[in-house]
Scaffold this motif. Sequence first.
Motif, mmCIF file in Angstrom:
data_model
loop_
_atom_site.group_PDB
_atom_site.id
_atom_site.type_symbol
_atom_site.label_atom_id
_atom_site.label_comp_id
_atom_site.label_asym_id
_atom_site.label_seq_id
_atom_site.Cartn_x
_atom_site.Cartn_y
_atom_site.Cartn_z
ATOM 1 N N UNK A 30 -0.888 -12.145 -9.016
ATOM 2 C CA UNK A 30 -0.885 -11.654 -10.396
ATOM 3 C C UNK A 30 -1.637 -10.424 -10.691
ATOM 4 N N UNK A 31 -1.674 -9.505 -9.678
ATOM 5 C CA UNK A 31 -2.480 -8.422 -10.468
ATOM 6 C C UNK A 31 -1.581 -6.926 -10.741
ATOM 7 N N UNK A 32 -1.675 -7.098 -12.345
ATOM 8 C CA UNK A 32 -0.368 -5.004 -12.286
ATOM 9 C C UNK A 32 -0.963 -4.655 -11.763
ATOM 10 N N UNK A 33 -0.966 -3.728 -12.005
ATOM 11 C CA UNK A 33 -0.920 -1.928 -11.802
ATOM 12 C C UNK A 33 -0.999 -1.145 -12.862
ATOM 13 N N UNK A 34 -2.659 -0.738 -12.860
ATOM 14 C CA UNK A 34 -3.047 0.572 -13.567
ATOM 15 C C UNK A 34 -2.413 1.857 -13.282
ATOM 16 N N UNK A 35 -1.118 2.185 -13.948
ATOM 17 C CA UNK A 35 -1.230 3.561 -14.222
ATOM 18 C C UNK A 35 -0.262 4.168 -14.943
ATOM 19 N N UNK A 36 0.016 5.689 -14.742
ATOM 20 C CA UNK A 36 0.580 6.127 -16.376
ATOM 21 C C UNK A 36 1.680 5.922 -15.715
#
Length: 434
Positions: free
Chosen positions: A92-98
Amino acid sequence: MRTTIVGAGPSGTTAALLLARAGHDVTLVDRDAGPGTDGTWDRVGVMQFLLPQGLRGPGRLFLESRLPDVHQALLDAGAAYGAVPRGAPPFTAGLHLRRCTMERVLWACADREPGITRRTGHADGLVRDGDRVTGVVVDGEPVSADLVVDASGKAGRLGHELRPEAQETAAPFAYVAREYRLLPGAEPGPIEPGPGLAIPHDGFMEMVFVQDGGTFQTLVVRSTDDHELALLREEAAHTAASALLPGIATWTAAERAEPIGPVRAGAGLVNRFHRQPTDVTGLLAIGDALLVTNPMAARGLSLGMAAAGKLADTVATLPAEEWAGALDAWARAELLPWYDDHCAVDATMHARWRHEPLTADGPIGWDVIADAAHDHPDWMPVIGPYFGMFALPSVLEPVREQVRAQLRDGWQPRAPGGLTRDELAGVVRAAVAG
């Protein structure tokens, strides 16, 4: 099939990759020529290119399953998995990104795709043959196509005269943001599931959006008509406020991080749902041309990718005369509820900031449900999947009815503790006065 996609943002490029890999010839039209030879990129017409965004769990899973090379390229570029709620599965984790990192990776992947041709220019309008769209005019020159996809974003107007009137509600919020980078060896600050960190206050909200490469952005959300807090766009006021806001202060402490960009303002926020043009064939809309939501919850990228995937699946399985109707039915079932959900939370959060009592027959936003859930831990199996975007807002209806019953009995959501709006405004005035 010859396909022309107008708009090479995340939704448009995702659709281009899926269609090209299904064997179609894709022309990807954008006013922007892409990153410069020196690596710089001043993205044309994309306000949020340098503002906070994130990719939620469903969006990350979409890339992992449908475009695994893009998913891996984002990880290689520094994107990192986000935190998951206690007890939730890791997937269920998302992605941290610009946003700029995502666009660079997608742009590079599209450049390597044999079935995609780029065309730099402005889409002036559509080419039609009766009730069939047969192409698009780019800088005065017609480009023939069996399918035109409008992925031109929330400011685009391509073929709007062929579509039903959009449902639109102004979001009563604006914000200021600033980008920072962690110092060498510094550990990140506290992180919650979702884009990073969100702390509600009485009259405003502070947030931290975690990004790739050790970068993050702070965000202070205010009411649109709060002209005193609008002064947070001034660097002196922003610096003074950041030192007092508990979450932001922890992340931006001098021994932990340094600013790498100016204070940027975001305004003109709307929620909008715009149906497909079902009276013509050969024209479909995805991304912000289909659904725009208040960016506070960072849902836009994930919902835009879902629409791109549905478009590709629809084209692969149905005749052309059924494309618009099928995509429209899907969007009304899967996307319109998120529009309604954002309208509800915008209304209740703004009312609470103005100290207006909520009523049982009015909207019940997720902010109210989250507050009531403090006394109802048994709600978590219901509201947890919703907050992760793995369940539609409709799953909250039984909980909303319980909240309505509490409101009828005199309950009101509690005011957040900590720094108040008036205290923050005093700090801002003093800093600006100098």
